[in-house]
Design a protein around this motif. Structure first.
Motif, PDB file in Angstrom:
ATOM      1  N   LEU A  72       0.859  -1.179   0.000  1.00 38.59           N
ATOM      2  CA  LEU A  72       0.000   0.000   0.000  1.00 38.59           C
ATOM      3  C   LEU A  72       0.897   1.231   0.000  1.00 38.59           C
ATOM      4  O   LEU A  72       1.892   1.272   0.723  1.00 38.59           O
ATOM      5  N   PRO A  73       0.569   2.217  -0.830  1.00 40.17           N
ATOM      6  CA  PRO A  73       1.477   3.348  -0.983  1.00 40.17           C
ATOM      7  C   PRO A  73       1.575   4.209   0.279  1.00 40.17           C
ATOM      8  O   PRO A  73       0.700   4.189   1.140  1.00 40.17           O
ATOM      9  N   ALA A  74       2.660   4.956   0.350  1.00 39.37           N
ATOM     10  CA  ALA A  74       2.910   5.803   1.523  1.00 39.37           C
ATOM     11  C   ALA A  74       1.762   6.762   1.771  1.00 39.37           C
ATOM     12  O   ALA A  74       1.383   7.029   2.907  1.00 39.37           O
ATOM     13  N   GLU A  75       1.172   7.272   0.676  1.00 39.40           N
ATOM     14  CA  GLU A  75       0.109   8.266   0.886  1.00 39.40           C
ATOM     15  C   GLU A  75      -1.135   7.607   1.480  1.00 39.40           C
ATOM     16  O   GLU A  75      -1.915   8.248   2.173  1.00 39.40           O
ATOM     17  N   TRP A  76      -1.318   6.321   1.198  1.00 43.01           N
ATOM     18  CA  TRP A  76      -2.455   5.607   1.794  1.00 43.01           C
ATOM     19  C   TRP A  76      -2.230   5.449   3.297  1.00 43.01           C
ATOM     20  O   TRP A  76      -3.122   5.669   4.103  1.00 43.01           O
ATOM     21  N   LEU A  77      -1.001   5.093   3.645  1.00 43.70           N
ATOM     22  CA  LEU A  77      -0.669   4.994   5.066  1.00 43.70           C
ATOM     23  C   LEU A  77      -0.808   6.340   5.751  1.00 43.70           C
ATOM     24  O   LEU A  77      -1.295   6.445   6.881  1.00 43.70           O
ATOM     25  N   ALA A  78      -0.405   7.400   5.035  1.00 42.33           N
ATOM     26  CA  ALA A  78      -0.503   8.740   5.622  1.00 42.33           C
ATOM     27  C   ALA A  78      -1.967   9.119   5.841  1.00 42.33           C
ATOM     28  O   ALA A  78      -2.318   9.753   6.843  1.00 42.33           O
ATOM     29  N   LEU A  79      -2.829   8.709   4.919  1.00 41.66           N
ATOM     30  CA  LEU A  79      -4.259   8.977   5.068  1.00 41.66           C
ATOM     31  C   LEU A  79      -4.800   8.266   6.313  1.00 41.66           C
ATOM     32  O   LEU A  79      -5.535   8.850   7.114  1.00 41.66           O
ATOM     33  N   CYS A  80      -4.398   7.008   6.471  1.00 41.85           N
ATOM     34  CA  CYS A  80      -4.833   6.255   7.650  1.00 41.85           C
ATOM     35  C   CYS A  80      -4.277   6.878   8.926  1.00 41.85           C
ATOM     36  O   CYS A  80      -4.952   6.950   9.952  1.00 41.85           O
ATOM     37  N   GLU A  81      -3.032   7.347   8.854  1.00 37.74           N
ATOM     38  CA  GLU A  81      -2.431   7.974  10.031  1.00 37.74           C
ATOM     39  C   GLU A  81      -3.163   9.259  10.406  1.00 37.74           C
ATOM     40  O   GLU A  81      -3.396   9.544  11.576  1.00 37.74           O
ATOM     41  N   PHE A  82      -3.553  10.013   9.376  1.00 39.86           N
ATOM     42  CA  PHE A  82      -4.326  11.219   9.661  1.00 39.86           C
ATOM     43  C   PHE A  82      -5.618  10.851  10.392  1.00 39.86           C
ATOM     44  O   PHE A  82      -5.971  11.467  11.403  1.00 39.86           O
ATOM     45  N   CYS A  83      -6.328   9.848   9.886  1.00 40.21           N
ATOM     46  CA  CYS A  83      -7.597   9.450  10.514  1.00 40.21           C
ATOM     47  C   CYS A  83      -7.362   8.957  11.941  1.00 40.21           C
ATOM     48  O   CYS A  83      -8.149   9.217  12.844  1.00 40.21           O
ATOM     49  N   SER A  84      -6.271   8.228  12.113  1.00 42.66           N
ATOM     50  CA  SER A  84      -5.942   7.729  13.435  1.00 42.66           C
ATOM     51  C   SER A  84      -5.741   8.889  14.417  1.00 42.66           C
ATOM     52  O   SER A  84      -6.251   8.879  15.534  1.00 42.66           O
ATOM     53  N   CYS A  85      -5.016   9.907  13.962  1.00 39.46           N
ATOM     54  CA  CYS A  85      -4.751  11.080  14.816  1.00 39.46           C
ATOM     55  C   CYS A  85      -6.011  11.886  15.039  1.00 39.46           C
ATOM     56  O   CYS A  85      -6.340  12.248  16.157  1.00 39.46           O
ATOM     57  N   ASP A 270     -15.219  14.924   5.126  1.00 38.97           N
ATOM     58  CA  ASP A 270     -14.087  15.658   5.695  1.00 38.97           C
ATOM     59  C   ASP A 270     -12.765  14.971   5.362  1.00 38.97           C
ATOM     60  O   ASP A 270     -11.773  15.631   5.057  1.00 38.97           O
ATOM     61  N   VAL A 271     -12.763  13.639   5.415  1.00 43.44           N
ATOM     62  CA  VAL A 271     -11.540  12.907   5.083  1.00 43.44           C
ATOM     63  C   VAL A 271     -11.198  13.125   3.603  1.00 43.44           C
ATOM     64  O   VAL A 271     -10.027  13.271   3.240  1.00 43.44           O
ATOM     65  N   ALA A 272     -12.239  13.194   2.772  1.00 43.97           N
ATOM     66  CA  ALA A 272     -12.005  13.416   1.339  1.00 43.97           C
ATOM     67  C   ALA A 272     -11.362  14.783   1.109  1.00 43.97           C
ATOM     68  O   ALA A 272     -10.461  14.926   0.276  1.00 43.97           O
ATOM     69  N   VAL A 273     -11.800  15.777   1.844  1.00 43.51           N
ATOM     70  CA  VAL A 273     -11.204  17.112   1.707  1.00 43.51           C
ATOM     71  C   VAL A 273      -9.733  17.054   2.128  1.00 43.51           C
ATOM     72  O   VAL A 273      -8.852  17.598   1.453  1.00 43.51           O
ATOM     73  N   TRP A 274      -9.472  16.349   3.211  1.00 48.91           N
ATOM     74  CA  TRP A 274      -8.074  16.237   3.662  1.00 48.91           C
ATOM     75  C   TRP A 274      -7.237  15.531   2.600  1.00 48.91           C
ATOM     76  O   TRP A 274      -6.115  15.933   2.290  1.00 48.91           O
ATOM     77  N   ARG A 275      -7.822  14.490   2.016  1.00 48.68           N
ATOM     78  CA  ARG A 275      -7.091  13.708   1.013  1.00 48.68           C
ATOM     79  C   ARG A 275      -6.783  14.549  -0.226  1.00 48.68           C
ATOM     80  O   ARG A 275      -5.686  14.468  -0.795  1.00 48.68           O
ATOM     81  N   ALA A 276      -7.752  15.349  -0.648  1.00 48.64           N
ATOM     82  CA  ALA A 276      -7.521  16.226  -1.801  1.00 48.64           C
ATOM     83  C   ALA A 276      -6.376  17.194  -1.491  1.00 48.64           C
ATOM     84  O   ALA A 276      -5.512  17.470  -2.324  1.00 48.64           O
ATOM     85  N   HIS A 277      -6.371  17.681  -0.260  1.00 52.06           N
ATOM     86  CA  HIS A 277      -5.307  18.580   0.176  1.00 52.06           C
ATOM     87  C   HIS A 277      -3.960  17.859   0.177  1.00 52.06           C
ATOM     88  O   HIS A 277      -2.958  18.373  -0.322  1.00 52.06           O
ATOM     89  N   GLN A 278      -3.961  16.642   0.686  1.00 58.24           N
ATOM     90  CA  GLN A 278      -2.746  15.834   0.746  1.00 58.24           C
ATOM     91  C   GLN A 278      -2.177  15.609  -0.656  1.00 58.24           C
ATOM     92  O   GLN A 278      -0.967  15.693  -0.873  1.00 58.24           O
ATOM     93  N   LEU A 279      -3.067  15.344  -1.617  1.00 54.77           N
ATOM     94  CA  LEU A 279      -2.621  15.021  -2.973  1.00 54.77           C
ATOM     95  C   LEU A 279      -2.521  16.258  -3.856  1.00 54.77           C
ATOM     96  O   LEU A 279      -2.124  16.170  -5.010  1.00 54.77           O
ATOM     97  N   ASN A 280      -2.961  17.390  -3.302  1.00 56.33           N
ATOM     98  CA  ASN A 280      -2.908  18.644  -4.044  1.00 56.33           C
ATOM     99  C   ASN A 280      -3.758  18.598  -5.323  1.00 56.33           C
ATOM    100  O   ASN A 280      -3.293  18.954  -6.401  1.00 56.33           O
ATOM    101  N   ILE A 281      -4.981  18.157  -5.160  1.00 58.09           N
ATOM    102  CA  ILE A 281      -5.912  18.045  -6.289  1.00 58.09           C
ATOM    103  C   ILE A 281      -7.242  18.724  -5.936  1.00 58.09           C
ATOM    104  O   ILE A 281      -7.516  18.977  -4.770  1.00 58.09           O
ATOM    105  N   PRO A 282      -8.085  18.998  -6.940  1.00 62.37           N
ATOM    106  CA  PRO A 282      -9.379  19.608  -6.629  1.00 62.37           C
ATOM    107  C   PRO A 282     -10.390  18.612  -6.056  1.00 62.37           C
ATOM    108  O   PRO A 282     -10.311  17.412  -6.332  1.00 62.37           O
ATOM    109  N   ILE A 283     -11.312  19.130  -5.277  1.00 63.66           N
ATOM    110  CA  ILE A 283     -12.424  18.327  -4.766  1.00 63.66           C
ATOM    111  C   ILE A 283     -13.704  19.123  -4.973  1.00 63.66           C
ATOM    112  O   ILE A 283     -13.741  20.331  -4.719  1.00 63.66           O
ATOM    113  N   VAL A 284     -14.735  18.443  -5.465  1.00 62.60           N
ATOM    114  CA  VAL A 284     -16.025  19.082  -5.694  1.00 62.60           C
ATOM    115  C   VAL A 284     -17.032  18.497  -4.720  1.00 62.60           C
ATOM    116  O   VAL A 284     -17.217  17.283  -4.672  1.00 62.60           O
ATOM    117  N   LEU A 285     -17.656  19.372  -3.933  1.00 64.40           N
ATOM    118  CA  LEU A 285     -18.725  18.942  -3.036  1.00 64.40           C
ATOM    119  C   LEU A 285     -20.032  19.448  -3.634  1.00 64.40           C
ATOM    120  O   LEU A 285     -20.180  20.647  -3.849  1.00 64.40           O
TER     121      LEU A 285
END
Ligand code: ADP
Ligand code: ZN
Ligand code: ZN
Length: 660
Positions: A72-85, A270-285
C-alpha cells in the motif's frame, strides 16, 4: 536488527514490534501475519526500526510478510495515520477498516477474467451542450492547479451530475483516476448506470459494504494497480488506494450517511477534503442543500462557491404550498387539500407521493384503560406496531414479538395503535381510493436490494398511482410521472432537541420535493403543518436555501454551535447509568487539568438513554479552536486509556459528532 512496526486491529493506541529478518523498506505498506497470543493476526507494516522499545528477548518473529500484492502506498498509510490522529482511533483499527475484509484477513481474491473495455467511448455530438453555469463550474474545477475545494450548489435537476461527468472526462483524458462518493449506492443504481453509459471504455469500480467479499477485494486491487479509472462508492471508498487520483467528487455532500456512527467514526466528506489537500488536487462537493459547515466555508472563502441557479431541462421548480392544518379536522392525518390533489393526479393518470418518515403501522400500541404502552425492555423506546406481519418491533435493537391479543397488565382486549406510520397511511389510502394502486416504499417493503429494484421498476413502469414512502424515496430518483408530493408529519422535527434537526428537515423536504415534476409535467409539493409561518417552511416555498442557511448560521453563531465551535463527544455505556456517569465524571476530572481553551460539559444521560439493555451517557467537549480541541483530545485520550473502569463498561470518542 530488523524490526517491523505493525498496525494490528486492536483497541490499543500503539504499533506492535516484530522481528522480520528479511524485511526491507519496500515492505512498508505490506500486510504481514504475526504471532499474537495463542494464534496469529494479520496487520499492516507501518514502518521499520532498528531498535525497539520492547526488550529484545521479548520480540517475536513475524510468521510471514505477505508479498502477493503490491504494498500500500505511503500516501495511503498517511491517510490512515491522519484518521488515526484526528479521530483518536488506533492506527491498526483504521488500516483494518480501510482494507476490504478479505485483504484484511490476509487473503487474496481469485483472479477474475479481466474486463476488456466494452465499446467505443461516447462521441462528443451525443452530449448535451452545457449551460453557461455548468461550463463555468467545469472550468473552475480545472482553472488552477493544486488543491482547491469547490461547493457546487444547485437544486435537483440543475445539472450537477453532468458537471461531474465532464470533470471526470477531463481527468480520464489526462490519464488520471477519479473518485466519486455517493451517500448510498444501493439507492443510486441510476447513477452507476449513467456513469457506465458515459464512459463505456473506462474501468469503473464500485465500492460499498453491500458487495461480496471477493468483488470488493478485486475492486480495491484494481484501484491500487491503477487499472480502475473511476471509483464510485459510499463513504468507505474514501480509503481506496488510487495512485493517479486527480479529482474527488462528493455528491449530496450534506448527507448524514457520510459520517460513520460506529467503530471508526469518520466523516468521509471531511476525510475526502483532507485527502484532496494531501494530494494537491481539486475536490467538488455537490448538493442542493449543502451542509451548513460547507456553506460557511464557501461564504468565508475557504471553498469556492459554484451556483447552478436553474433546472437543466424541466422549465420550472415545483410549486411548494403550505397547508395550514390548525383549523382542519384531518382524515387519518391527511388534509382536504392533499386528498383533493391525490384525486386530481389519479384522474390525470399521474403519480403522487405521500412522504412520511416513519415506517410501521403506528409508533406505539396502548391500552387506554390502564395506561399500558408497548415498550422495548432493552431500550428507552416504544415498540412499533407492524400490522402487516402482526408484530411489535423495536426499531433500535431489532427485538420483536407478536402483537398481544390482550393487554399484558389488565387483560383488556381493545388495544389501540396510536399515531401513524407508512403502513397505516397505505391502508387508509387504499380504502379511500379503491381504484388507485397504492405502493409503500420503506425499509420494510424494500428489505433486500432485489425487492428495492422491483419496487423502483414498477414505479417507473407506471404500475403505481400513489406512493407512500420514507426518505428512502427521497434520494436520487427520477420518476417522470410523479407530479405531486405531500409531506405529512414534518413538524415533529421543527422543535427537536438536536440543533441540526432543522437543517436535516430542510434538506429532506427539498430533496423529496425535488422528486416531483422532473420531466415535462409541472410538479407540486404540499407541506402539511401547524406552523405555516415557520421560516423554514417559508424558505422552502421560495426555494431559498441561501436564506434558510444564512438564518441558521446566524442562530448557530449566537449559540456558539458548529461551525462556530468544534466538538467531540465522549460516550460510555454500561449495565447501569451510575456506572456510565461515574466513568464520565472521572474522565472529566482527568481532563479538567489539561483543558486549555476547551470546555468540558457535565456528563448527562444520552437522549436515547437505554439501548440493548445498556445505559448510555455522554460528555460534550467544545472549543472555539480546532487545534486546541485536537491538542486536548490527544492528551486526554492517553489518560482515558489508563482510567480505571468497571467491568462491562465501554466508551468511545466521537469527533465532530452529528448525533446528540
Ligand atoms: P442533478 O445532478 O443536479 O440532479 P443532472 O445532471 O442529473 O442534475 O441533470 C438533470 C437532467 O438534465 C438530466 O436528465 C441531464 O441529462 C439533463 N441535463 C443536464 N445538463 C444538461 C444540459 N446542459 N442540457 C440538456 N440537458 C441537460
Ligand atoms: Zn429495543
Ligand atoms: Zn391494560
Amino acid at each position: 536488527m530488523n524490526i517491523v512496526r505493525v498496525a494490528l486491529d486492536l483497541p490499543v493506541p500503539r504499533l506492535f514490534d516484530y522481528l522480520a529478518p528479511d524485511a526491507s523498506e519496500s515492505d512498508i505498506g505490506r500486510r504481514v501475519t504475526v504471532p499474537f497470543g495463542k494464534g496469529s493476526r494479520t496487520g499492516v507494516i507501518a514502518g521499520l526500526a532498528a531498535v525497539s522499545e520492547q526488550p529484545e528477548d521479548k520480540l517475536k518473529t513475524v510468521v510471514e510478510v505477505l508479498r502477493d500484492m503490491p504494498a500500500l502506498p505511503a500516501e495511503w498509510l498517511a491517510l490512515c495515520e491522519f484518521c488515526s490522529c484526528y479521530y483518536h482511533t488506533p492506527l491498526g483499527e483504521v488500516t483494518s477498516f480501510a482494507l476490504p475484509p478479505m485483504l484484511r484477513r490476509g487473503k487474496l481474491p481469485r483472479r477474475s477474467k479481466s474486463l476488456a473495455p466494452a465499446s467505443a467511448p461516447a462521441s462528443a455530438p451525443d452530449l448535451p451542450q452545457l449551460l453557461a453555469a455548468q461550463q463555468a463550474a467545469v472550468t473552475a474545477i480545472f482553472a488552477t492547479a493544486g488543491f482547491h475545494a469547490l461547493l457546487l450548489h444547485g437544486v435537483t435537476g440543475s445539472g450537477k451530475t453532468e458537471v461531474y461527468l465532464r470533470a471526470i472526462d477531463n481527468v480520464l483524458a489526462r490519464g488520471g483516476q477519479a473518485l466519486m462518493l455517493v451517500p448510498e449506492i444501493a439507492l443510486t443504481p441510476q447513477l452507476e448506470g449513467r456513469v457506465a453509459a458515459r464512459f463505456p471504455a473506462a474501468q469503473i469500480v464500485c465500492a460499498n459494504s453491500g458487495m461480496a467479499d471477493a468483488a470488493r477485494a478485486r475492486g480495491f486491487l484494481a484501484a491500487l494497480a491503477g487499472d480502475a479509472e473511476i471509483v464510485l462508492g459510499t463513504r468507505l471508498a474514501v480509503f481506496m488506494p488510487l495512485p493517479r487520483l486527480q479529482l474527488i467528487i462528493v455528491d449530496e455532500e450534506h448527507d448524514a450517511s457520510f459520517k460513520q456512527q460506529e467503530g471508526l467514526r469518520y466523516s468521509a466528506r471531511d476525510v475526502a477534503v483532507w485527502r484532496a489537500h494531501q494530494l494537491n488536487i481539486p475536490i467538488v462537493l455537490g448538493s442542493a442543500t449543502p451542509s451548513l459547515e460547507s456553506f460557511h466555508h464557501a461564504t468565508t472563502g475557504r471553498y469556492q462557491m459554484l451556483e447552478l441557479p436553474q433546472r437543466a431541462v424541466a422549465e420550472a421548480m415545483p410549486v411548494v404550498r403550505i397547508v395550514d392544518t390548525r383549523r382542519e379536522k384531518l382524515q387519518e392525518g391527511l388534509s382536504a387539500a392533499l386528498l383533493a390533489g391525490l384525486q386530481q393526479r389519479l384522474e390525470r393518470g399521474e403519480q403522487s407521493l405521500v412522504f412520511l418518515n416513519r415506517r410501521g403501522y403506528a409508533p406505539v400500541l396502548a391500552c387506554p384503560p390502564c395506561g399500558w404502552i408497548s415498550r422495548c425492555r432493552r431500550c428507552a423506546a416504544n415498540l412499533v406496531v407492524h400490522l402487516a406481519d402482526q408484530r411489535l418491533r423495536c426499531h433500535h435493537c431489532g427485538y420483536e414479538a407478536l402483537i398481544p391479543r390482550a393487554c399484558p397488565d389488565c387483560g383488556n382486549v381493545d388495544l389501540l395503535p396510536f399515531g401513524r406510520g407508512t403502513q397505516r397511511l397505505e391502508t387508509m389510502l387504499a380504502e379511500r381510493f379503491p381504484a388507485a394502486r397504492v405502493l409503500r416504499v420503506d425499509r420494510d417493503s424494500a428489505s433486500t436490494p432485489k425487492k428495492w429494484q422491483a419496487l423502483l421498476a414498477s414505479i417507473h413502469a407506471g404500475e403505481a398511482d400513489i406512493l407512500v414512502g420514507t426518505q428512502m424515496l427521497a434520494k436520487g430518483h427520477d420518476f417522470p410521472l410523479l407530479t405531486l408530493v405531500g409531506a405529512v408529519g414534518a413538524d415533529a422535527a421543527l422543535f427537536a432537541a438536536d440543533f441540526r434537526a432543522p437543517e436535516r428537515l430542510f434538506a429532506q423536504l427539498m430533496q423529496v420535493g425535488g422528486r416531483s415534476g422532473r420531466a415535462d409535467l409541472p410538479g407540486e409539493v404540499l407541506i402539511q403543518t401547524e406552523y405555516p409561518e415557520h421560516p423554514l417552511y417559508r424558505a422552502l416555498v421560495d426555494h431559498d436555501y441561501v436564506r434558510f442557511a444564512t438564518t441558521q448560521l446566524d442562530e448557530r453563531r449566537i449559540a456558539g454551535f458548529p461551525p462556530f465551535s468544534f466538538q467531540a463527544m465522549l460516550r460510555a455505556e454500561a449495565r447501569g447509568m451510575e456506572q456510565s456517569l461515574a466513568f464520565l465524571h472521572a474522565a472529566r476530572c482527568a481532563g479538567a487539568a489539561l483543558a486549555d481553551g476547551v470546555t468540558l460539559y457535565d456528563p448527562v444521560p444520552m437522549r436515547m438513554q437505554r439501548l440493548m439493555a445498556l445505559e448510555r451517557g455522554q460528555l460534550l467537549v467544545e472549543s472555539a479552536s480546532r487545534p486546541a480541541l485536537q491538542a486536548f483530545l490527544g492528551k486526554w485520550m492517553d489518560q482515558l486509556y489508563v482510567l480505571k473502569m468497571p467491568a462491562g463498561l465501554r466508551w468511545h470518542l466521537d469527533v465532530d459528532p452529528l448525533e446528540f
